[in-house]
Motif scaffolding. Sequence first.
Motif, mmCIF file in Angstrom:
data_model
loop_
_atom_site.group_PDB
_atom_site.id
_atom_site.type_symbol
_atom_site.label_atom_id
_atom_site.label_comp_id
_atom_site.label_asym_id
_atom_site.label_seq_id
_atom_site.Cartn_x
_atom_site.Cartn_y
_atom_site.Cartn_z
ATOM 1 N N SER A 1 0.831 -1.216 0.000
ATOM 2 C CA SER A 1 0.000 0.000 0.000
ATOM 3 C C SER A 1 0.857 1.253 0.000
ATOM 4 C CB SER A 1 -0.938 0.002 1.209
ATOM 5 O OG SER A 1 -1.919 -1.007 1.081
ATOM 6 N N ARG A 2 1.931 1.250 0.786
ATOM 7 C CA ARG A 2 2.828 2.409 0.779
ATOM 8 C C ARG A 2 3.392 2.644 -0.624
ATOM 9 N NH1 ARG A 2 5.473 -0.196 5.873
ATOM 10 N NH2 ARG A 2 4.338 0.768 7.610
ATOM 11 N N MET A 3 3.745 1.564 -1.304
ATOM 12 C CA MET A 3 4.326 1.710 -2.637
ATOM 13 C C MET A 3 3.289 2.163 -3.659
ATOM 14 S SD MET A 3 6.897 -1.547 -2.714
ATOM 15 C CE MET A 3 8.450 -1.037 -3.392
ATOM 16 N N LEU A 4 2.050 1.756 -3.471
ATOM 17 C CA LEU A 4 0.987 2.264 -4.338
ATOM 18 C C LEU A 4 0.845 3.772 -4.187
ATOM 19 C CD1 LEU A 4 -1.650 -0.550 -3.779
ATOM 20 C CD2 LEU A 4 -0.649 0.047 -5.990
ATOM 21 N N PHE A 5 0.858 4.257 -2.952
ATOM 22 C CA PHE A 5 0.814 5.703 -2.724
ATOM 23 C C PHE A 5 1.987 6.391 -3.428
ATOM 24 C CE2 PHE A 5 -1.855 5.050 1.227
ATOM 25 C CZ PHE A 5 -2.886 5.901 0.854
ATOM 26 N N LYS A 6 3.179 5.833 -3.241
ATOM 27 C CA LYS A 6 4.373 6.457 -3.809
ATOM 28 C C LYS A 6 4.329 6.451 -5.329
ATOM 29 C CE LYS A 6 6.392 7.627 -0.007
ATOM 30 N NZ LYS A 6 6.670 9.044 0.322
ATOM 31 N N ALA A 7 3.956 5.322 -5.915
ATOM 32 C CA ALA A 7 3.906 5.227 -7.374
ATOM 33 C C ALA A 7 2.892 6.202 -7.969
ATOM 34 C CB ALA A 7 3.571 3.804 -7.791
ATOM 35 N N ALA A 8 1.807 6.452 -7.223
ATOM 36 C CA ALA A 8 0.769 7.370 -7.689
ATOM 37 C C ALA A 8 1.119 8.829 -7.430
ATOM 38 C CB ALA A 8 -0.559 7.042 -7.001
ATOM 39 N N GLY A 9 2.192 9.067 -6.658
ATOM 40 C CA GLY A 9 2.546 10.436 -6.309
ATOM 41 C C GLY A 9 1.553 11.062 -5.345
ATOM 42 N N GLN A 10 0.886 10.214 -4.558
ATOM 43 C CA GLN A 10 -0.146 10.687 -3.633
ATOM 44 C C GLN A 10 0.419 10.816 -2.223
ATOM 45 O OE1 GLN A 10 -3.605 11.598 -3.855
ATOM 46 N NE2 GLN A 10 -3.019 12.209 -1.780
ATOM 47 N N GLU A 11 0.305 11.987 -1.631
ATOM 48 C CA GLU A 11 0.764 12.178 -0.256
ATOM 49 C C GLU A 11 -0.129 11.398 0.706
ATOM 50 O OE1 GLU A 11 1.120 16.238 0.867
ATOM 51 O OE2 GLU A 11 2.591 16.727 -0.694
ATOM 52 N N PHE A 12 0.470 10.905 1.778
ATOM 53 C CA PHE A 12 -0.281 10.209 2.818
ATOM 54 C C PHE A 12 0.510 10.262 4.109
ATOM 55 C CE2 PHE A 12 2.745 7.101 1.498
ATOM 56 C CZ PHE A 12 2.888 6.172 2.523
ATOM 57 N N GLN B 1 2.996 -6.197 -5.927
ATOM 58 C CA GLN B 1 2.914 -7.389 -5.077
ATOM 59 C C GLN B 1 4.014 -8.381 -5.421
ATOM 60 O OE1 GLN B 1 -1.133 -8.517 -5.984
ATOM 61 N NE2 GLN B 1 -1.911 -7.709 -4.037
ATOM 62 N N LEU B 2 4.250 -8.584 -6.704
ATOM 63 C CA LEU B 2 5.295 -9.510 -7.157
ATOM 64 C C LEU B 2 6.672 -9.024 -6.716
ATOM 65 C CD1 LEU B 2 6.159 -11.983 -8.900
ATOM 66 C CD2 LEU B 2 6.368 -10.371 -10.816
ATOM 67 N N TYR B 3 6.931 -7.748 -6.883
ATOM 68 C CA TYR B 3 8.215 -7.167 -6.468
ATOM 69 C C TYR B 3 8.458 -7.424 -4.979
ATOM 70 C CZ TYR B 3 11.653 -3.605 -5.238
ATOM 71 O OH TYR B 3 12.764 -2.960 -4.732
ATOM 72 N N ILE C 1 9.204 4.753 -6.796
ATOM 73 C CA ILE C 1 9.445 3.570 -5.963
ATOM 74 C C ILE C 1 10.926 3.449 -5.630
ATOM 75 C CG2 ILE C 1 9.419 1.040 -5.961
ATOM 76 C CD1 ILE C 1 6.738 1.200 -7.421
ATOM 77 N N LYS C 2 11.770 3.709 -6.581
ATOM 78 C CA LYS C 2 13.219 3.664 -6.335
ATOM 79 C C LYS C 2 13.600 4.630 -5.214
ATOM 80 C CE LYS C 2 17.707 4.053 -8.614
ATOM 81 N NZ LYS C 2 18.412 4.342 -9.879
ATOM 82 N N LYS C 3 13.050 5.829 -5.260
ATOM 83 C CA LYS C 3 13.328 6.825 -4.227
ATOM 84 C C LYS C 3 12.826 6.334 -2.867
ATOM 85 C CE LYS C 3 12.872 11.832 -3.435
ATOM 86 N NZ LYS C 3 12.280 11.881 -2.091
ATOM 87 N N TRP C 4 11.631 5.748 -2.851
ATOM 88 C CA TRP C 4 11.070 5.243 -1.599
ATOM 89 C C TRP C 4 11.938 4.136 -1.009
ATOM 90 C CZ3 TRP C 4 8.370 5.873 2.516
ATOM 91 C CH2 TRP C 4 7.869 4.795 3.225
#
Length: 214
Positions: free
Chosen positions: A21-32, A165-167, A202-205
């Motif tokens: 879920s954290r990576m989904l936020f990051k990939a979308a560029g969405q703050e949380f 998920q696979l990653y 994602i790389k940055k995260w």
Amino acid sequence: MSSPSTYKLIYFNGRGLAETSRMLFKAAGQEFEDFRYSVTINGSQYIRPEWEADKSKYIYEKIPVLEIDGGKHIIVQSKAIERFLARRFNMYGTNDVEAAVIDAAGEQINDVKQAYNKAKAAGADSEKKFFEEDLKKTFLAFEKQANKDNSGYWISSRLSLFDIQLYNLINSFGDQESVQKVLDECPTLKTIHDQVEQTAEIKKWVEERPKTIF
């Protein structure tokens, strides 16, 4: 015009059930807000006093929990959160059939994790068999679907929930040598893993995310 939604993801200071879920936020560029309860380990026991004090206020007394718009809406259970975010951020295929295919593959990942935990508990021979048979069989099935798309992603020619998920599954195993042997027979899956890893957000995260004990 309504204001954009705000999000607070609540979990422990670990990757575990919240990292996708954290990576989904990051990939979308969405703050949380990435709220984390502290965890320490004493022998085989997890010490989580803040969580123990707070857990009764959460439905089902479980986390992760996603609070939307200051708690106006609350979603619990990790897979429900992942699917909600993937749908909201357009990472859930291009139609309901593709979404169901993504769901099915995600359920298979859960089965693989359970099989791995069982094999690991049974000893080295069982763990070796898991990689050589169980994981290989699942990855070859995933490879077949990936080759239908042949885009560098698993489905719909763009980043999806399943790619993330696979990653995370690939990187969750301690025995990376055995995982890489399986991936040698699944070059398209390896390409997907690398594509996710090189996605700028994602790389940055991955480079900056907090260090955790699990």
